[in-house]
Design a protein around this motif. Sequence first.
Motif, PDB file in Angstrom:
ATOM      1  N   ARG A 195       0.820  -1.210   0.000  1.00  0.00           N
ATOM      2  CA  ARG A 195       0.000   0.000   0.000  1.00  0.00           C
ATOM      3  C   ARG A 195       0.856   1.263   0.000  1.00  0.00           C
ATOM      4  O   ARG A 195       0.524   2.256  -0.644  1.00  0.00           O
ATOM      5  CB  ARG A 195      -0.916  -0.011   1.223  1.00  0.00           C
ATOM      6  CG  ARG A 195      -1.951   1.099   1.242  1.00  0.00           C
ATOM      7  CD  ARG A 195      -2.743   1.080   2.535  1.00  0.00           C
ATOM      8  NE  ARG A 195      -3.351  -0.216   2.813  1.00  0.00           N
ATOM      9  CZ  ARG A 195      -3.977  -0.490   3.950  1.00  0.00           C
ATOM     10  NH1 ARG A 195      -4.065   0.426   4.909  1.00  0.00           N
ATOM     11  NH2 ARG A 195      -4.514  -1.680   4.140  1.00  0.00           N
ATOM     12  N   SER A 196       1.959   1.253   0.732  1.00  0.00           N
ATOM     13  CA  SER A 196       2.837   2.425   0.798  1.00  0.00           C
ATOM     14  C   SER A 196       4.257   1.972   1.125  1.00  0.00           C
ATOM     15  O   SER A 196       4.460   0.908   1.711  1.00  0.00           O
ATOM     16  CB  SER A 196       2.341   3.431   1.841  1.00  0.00           C
ATOM     17  OG  SER A 196       2.439   2.881   3.156  1.00  0.00           O
ATOM     18  N   LEU A 197       5.230   2.803   0.752  1.00  0.00           N
ATOM     19  CA  LEU A 197       6.637   2.520   1.024  1.00  0.00           C
ATOM     20  C   LEU A 197       7.323   3.835   1.381  1.00  0.00           C
ATOM     21  O   LEU A 197       7.233   4.810   0.634  1.00  0.00           O
ATOM     22  CB  LEU A 197       7.310   1.887  -0.198  1.00  0.00           C
ATOM     23  CG  LEU A 197       8.783   1.500  -0.035  1.00  0.00           C
ATOM     24  CD1 LEU A 197       8.923   0.357   0.967  1.00  0.00           C
ATOM     25  CD2 LEU A 197       9.388   1.086  -1.380  1.00  0.00           C
ATOM     26  N   THR A 198       8.007   3.856   2.512  1.00  0.00           N
ATOM     27  CA  THR A 198       8.680   5.057   2.997  1.00  0.00           C
ATOM     28  C   THR A 198      10.156   4.754   3.203  1.00  0.00           C
ATOM     29  O   THR A 198      10.515   3.690   3.717  1.00  0.00           O
ATOM     30  CB  THR A 198       8.071   5.530   4.326  1.00  0.00           C
ATOM     31  OG1 THR A 198       6.661   5.711   4.160  1.00  0.00           O
ATOM     32  CG2 THR A 198       8.689   6.850   4.772  1.00  0.00           C
ATOM     33  N   GLU A 199      11.006   5.701   2.787  1.00  0.00           N
ATOM     34  CA  GLU A 199      12.454   5.517   2.891  1.00  0.00           C
ATOM     35  C   GLU A 199      13.053   6.468   3.921  1.00  0.00           C
ATOM     36  O   GLU A 199      12.613   7.605   4.089  1.00  0.00           O
ATOM     37  CB  GLU A 199      13.118   5.768   1.536  1.00  0.00           C
ATOM     38  CG  GLU A 199      14.642   5.670   1.566  1.00  0.00           C
ATOM     39  CD  GLU A 199      15.285   6.025   0.242  1.00  0.00           C
ATOM     40  OE1 GLU A 199      16.142   6.934   0.209  1.00  0.00           O
ATOM     41  OE2 GLU A 199      14.921   5.381  -0.771  1.00  0.00           O
ATOM     42  N   GLY A 200      14.091   5.987   4.577  1.00  0.00           N
ATOM     43  CA  GLY A 200      14.850   6.810   5.513  1.00  0.00           C
ATOM     44  C   GLY A 200      16.313   6.425   5.465  1.00  0.00           C
ATOM     45  O   GLY A 200      16.694   5.450   4.825  1.00  0.00           O
ATOM     46  N   GLY A 201      17.148   7.185   6.152  1.00  0.00           N
ATOM     47  CA  GLY A 201      18.581   6.892   6.174  1.00  0.00           C
ATOM     48  C   GLY A 201      19.266   7.438   4.950  1.00  0.00           C
ATOM     49  O   GLY A 201      18.887   8.466   4.395  1.00  0.00           O
ATOM     50  N   GLY A 202      20.291   6.749   4.490  1.00  0.00           N
ATOM     51  CA  GLY A 202      21.074   7.207   3.348  1.00  0.00           C
ATOM     52  C   GLY A 202      22.477   7.590   3.743  1.00  0.00           C
ATOM     53  O   GLY A 202      22.872   7.537   4.914  1.00  0.00           O
ATOM     54  N   TYR A 203      23.248   8.009   2.752  1.00  0.00           N
ATOM     55  CA  TYR A 203      24.648   8.344   2.977  1.00  0.00           C
ATOM     56  C   TYR A 203      24.773   9.696   3.657  1.00  0.00           C
ATOM     57  O   TYR A 203      24.061  10.648   3.314  1.00  0.00           O
ATOM     58  CB  TYR A 203      25.398   8.369   1.653  1.00  0.00           C
ATOM     59  CG  TYR A 203      26.781   8.994   1.740  1.00  0.00           C
ATOM     60  CD1 TYR A 203      27.851   8.299   2.291  1.00  0.00           C
ATOM     61  CD2 TYR A 203      26.998  10.293   1.280  1.00  0.00           C
ATOM     62  CE1 TYR A 203      29.095   8.873   2.376  1.00  0.00           C
ATOM     63  CE2 TYR A 203      28.251  10.869   1.353  1.00  0.00           C
ATOM     64  CZ  TYR A 203      29.298  10.160   1.903  1.00  0.00           C
ATOM     65  OH  TYR A 203      30.543  10.742   1.989  1.00  0.00           O
ATOM     66  N   SER A 204      25.661   9.791   4.614  1.00  0.00           N
ATOM     67  CA  SER A 204      26.023  11.070   5.223  1.00  0.00           C
ATOM     68  C   SER A 204      27.529  11.057   5.437  1.00  0.00           C
ATOM     69  O   SER A 204      28.089  10.063   5.914  1.00  0.00           O
ATOM     70  CB  SER A 204      25.300  11.276   6.556  1.00  0.00           C
ATOM     71  OG  SER A 204      25.598  10.232   7.469  1.00  0.00           O
ATOM     72  N   PRO A 205      28.212  12.148   5.088  1.00  0.00           N
ATOM     73  CA  PRO A 205      29.665  12.178   5.215  1.00  0.00           C
ATOM     74  C   PRO A 205      30.108  11.984   6.662  1.00  0.00           C
ATOM     75  O   PRO A 205      29.420  12.375   7.604  1.00  0.00           O
ATOM     76  CB  PRO A 205      30.033  13.585   4.710  1.00  0.00           C
ATOM     77  CG  PRO A 205      28.872  14.013   3.890  1.00  0.00           C
ATOM     78  CD  PRO A 205      27.666  13.365   4.510  1.00  0.00           C
ATOM     79  N   GLN A 206      31.258  11.352   6.811  1.00  0.00           N
ATOM     80  CA  GLN A 206      31.826  11.168   8.138  1.00  0.00           C
ATOM     81  C   GLN A 206      32.263  12.500   8.722  1.00  0.00           C
ATOM     82  O   GLN A 206      32.870  13.310   8.041  1.00  0.00           O
ATOM     83  CB  GLN A 206      33.056  10.260   8.074  1.00  0.00           C
ATOM     84  CG  GLN A 206      32.763   8.786   8.197  1.00  0.00           C
ATOM     85  CD  GLN A 206      34.055   8.004   8.369  1.00  0.00           C
ATOM     86  OE1 GLN A 206      35.147   8.543   8.246  1.00  0.00           O
ATOM     87  NE2 GLN A 206      33.942   6.734   8.651  1.00  0.00           N
ATOM     88  N   PRO A 207      31.967  12.757   9.998  1.00  0.00           N
ATOM     89  CA  PRO A 207      32.543  13.950  10.625  1.00  0.00           C
ATOM     90  C   PRO A 207      34.034  13.731  10.847  1.00  0.00           C
ATOM     91  O   PRO A 207      34.485  12.599  11.041  1.00  0.00           O
ATOM     92  CB  PRO A 207      31.794  14.034  11.955  1.00  0.00           C
ATOM     93  CG  PRO A 207      31.361  12.626  12.249  1.00  0.00           C
ATOM     94  CD  PRO A 207      31.100  11.996  10.903  1.00  0.00           C
TER      95      PRO A 207
END
Length: 253
Positions: free
Chosen positions: A202-214
């Motif tokens: 019925r639905s699909l939600t995305e989260g997260g992903g790439y983030s540069p290292q501090p």
Amino acid sequence: MTRTTRALTLGGALLAATAIAATAQAQSQPIGGAPLTIQAVTERPSLNLSAYGEVKTAPDMATITFGVQTEAPTAQAAMQQNAEQMTRVMAALRRAGINERDVQTSGLNLQAQYDYQENQPPRLRGYQAVNRVTVTINDLERVGTTADAVVAAGVNQIDGIGFGLKDPTAAENEARQLAVRALQAKAALYAQALNQPLGSIRSLTEGGGYSPQPPRPPVLYARAAMAEMSSTPVAAGELTVRIDVTGVYDLAR
């Protein structure tokens, strides 16, 4: 009560009941005259699940934050010495092949320095100037040699190093596929355990992903002294790219 009065009362009650029934029937019919059918709405059973996909990949770029710290009796002298030292550092970066667009000032501070003694007022010792820059290095083979070059030119602070990806799209897409496969497998497992056919999503939600290292303290490994000085070894390691997904599946009846 006489028989005539009782008959009139009963007749009035019958007329009232007939009027109420007619009113109710009129309210249940729309203007067009077609009957209106009201049905209870029951929500379809569903599964609300989450999953994730992770990809390990080698970085292809690095950022180093370093600075020049100087002290002098006056503020002007501290800033002047710092500027001369940082000018040499910038020249060293250009000789190392670092583009100007990859060098960014990340901090500039000037503070008075005091000596403190018990039962004595603070005594001004001088001034401290600090100029920090963050450098992006697009060739990991140059990380160690660049660090050596700027230290030789006057850098006396290295605050941290971080590794990243120039283009994380491929790693993110692979993580997305892994996340959706994991979500599908989990939905199928729940449907089987519930003995219910799995319907469509019925639905699909995305989260997260790439983030540069501090930036973090550099990982340096000491080597035995050699006849010729070698560049500072730096370990790049691996990066983790993670995608989280949440999906709602219908259960068929």
